[in-house]
Motif scaffolding. Structure first.
Motif, short mmCIF file in Angstrom:
data_model
loop_
_atom_site.label_atom_id
_atom_site.label_comp_id
_atom_site.label_asym_id
_atom_site.label_seq_id
_atom_site.Cartn_x
_atom_site.Cartn_y
_atom_site.Cartn_z
N UNK A 10 0.82 -1.20 0.00
CA UNK A 10 0.00 0.00 0.00
C UNK A 10 0.85 1.25 0.00
N UNK A 11 2.16 1.10 -0.09
CA UNK A 11 3.05 2.26 -0.08
C UNK A 11 4.50 1.84 -0.15
N UNK A 12 5.35 2.54 0.60
CA UNK A 12 6.79 2.30 0.58
C UNK A 12 7.30 2.12 2.01
N UNK A 13 8.51 1.59 2.10
CA UNK A 13 9.20 1.48 3.38
C UNK A 13 10.40 2.43 3.37
N UNK A 14 10.47 3.29 4.37
CA UNK A 14 11.59 4.21 4.50
C UNK A 14 12.62 3.58 5.43
N UNK A 88 7.68 2.85 15.63
CA UNK A 88 8.33 1.60 15.26
C UNK A 88 8.02 1.15 13.86
N UNK A 89 7.43 2.02 13.07
CA UNK A 89 7.06 1.69 11.69
C UNK A 89 8.03 2.34 10.72
N UNK A 90 8.16 1.76 9.54
CA UNK A 90 8.97 2.35 8.48
C UNK A 90 8.13 2.70 7.26
N UNK A 91 6.82 2.57 7.36
CA UNK A 91 5.96 2.70 6.18
C UNK A 91 5.55 4.13 5.92
N UNK A 92 5.27 4.39 4.66
CA UNK A 92 4.66 5.64 4.22
C UNK A 92 3.72 5.28 3.08
#
Length: 313
Positions: A10-14, A88-92
């Protein structure tokens, strides 16, 4: 192909700057405090200029705009990084990523245009002092800033639409702390030749136009200064340009370090130059202009007497 398939999720991981939990903790604290300094320092510059009539001149009008842009520029990237670390998330999300791309390009280019407008203002002040009031009319100053905003937002829209058309398949890990356009191009599994072409034509033009204005303005300034028989006049001219030249060198040095080359040569090490551009430049601008500028320091002191800022300033 729907949007989820294009991004692999659903997006990207930073992935951040280091990938090491211990280092990320240190970077979180460092970026948090730098962001607070960016907000407070640039806001202080805007308040000082807005509240002091002696600073209601073209030079300080442009400086106030530059401080506002620096606040927006840092806000595009740093808060999301801090929020991800805290959760604790890396998502955007996909929309969030494209929004970052748009405003990163817009505010980054606006910095360059404002620096070029400020260079022109210094050129008129040093080389055409008798015509300064006539040339740098308030209406012209507002027009220069408005045109700069229009150009940078149109360019940002073009860049964002070109990236949005790309397919990203299953690889959605961005090796950066925000959705950097160059890092996204490395993830694309579709043809990026059009993006590269635009980067070296339209983006090159948007970069070179203000940069050329700065170079020509300072060439004229130094030519005029070297012909001046007065040592005091030389010192005064250089003192009014020193702060601006320092910011120009920092900003364009970072831009040249990353973005003026093909995306295929982009590497993780280039994040250092990006951090200089997105964090260090907005951080040091208030200090460069306030520490070297007696007018700004005086305005800050007068603000402290009014109780708007702590007295230690």
């Amino acid at each position: 192909m729907d949007r989820n398939n294009r991004t692999g999720a659903t997006g990207f991981l930073l992935l951040g700057l280091s990938g090491q939990p211990e280092q990320e903790e240190v970077l979180f604290g460092l970026f948090f405090w730098m962001y607070l300094v960016i907000l407070s320092g640039n806001t202080l510059i805007v308040l000082a200029i807005s509240c002091d009539r002696r600073l209601h001149t073209p030079m300080y009008f442009f400086l106030a705009n530059l401080s506002c842009v620096d606040i927006f520029f840092a806000t595009v990237t740093i808060p999301k990084m801090l929020a991800n670390r805290m959760s604790g998330s890396k998502s955007i999300s996909y929309v969030g990523c494209m929004t970052q791309v748009y405003f990163f390009v817009a505010f980054g280019n606006m910095d360059g245009f404002l620096l070029s407008v400020m260079a022109y203002d210094r050129y008129v002040a040093v080389c055409r002092p008798l015509h300064y009031a006539m040339r740098m009319r308030p209406s012209l100053c507002v027009l220069l800033v408005a045109v700069s905003w229009a150009i940078t937002h149109l360019h940002a829209l073009l860049h964002t639409l070109l990236i949005a058309r790309l397919a990203f398949c299953s690889n959605n890990a961005v090796h950066h702390f925000f959705c950097d356009p160059e890092a996204l191009l490395k993830l694309a599994c579709s043809d990026t030749s059009l993006n590269d072409l635009v980067a070296f034509t339209v983006s090159g033009l948007v970069f070179m136009a203000p940069f050329s204005c700065i170079v020509v303005s300072y060439a004229c300034i130094f030519s005029t200064v070297l012909r001046s028989p007065s040592v005091r006049g030389i010192r005064k001219a250089l003192s009014t340009c020193g702060s601006h030249l320092t910011v120009v060198a920092l900003f364009y040095g970072a831009v040249l370090g990353v973005y003026m080359r093909p995306s295929s040569s982009y590497s993780v090490q280039d994040t250092v130059a990006t951090v200089v551009l997105t964090v260090l430049t907005p951080l040091v601008n208030p200090f460069i202009y306030s520490l070297r500028n007696q007018d700004v320091k005086g305005a800050i002191r007068r603000l402290s007497f009014r109780g708007l800022v702590p007295s230690r300033f």
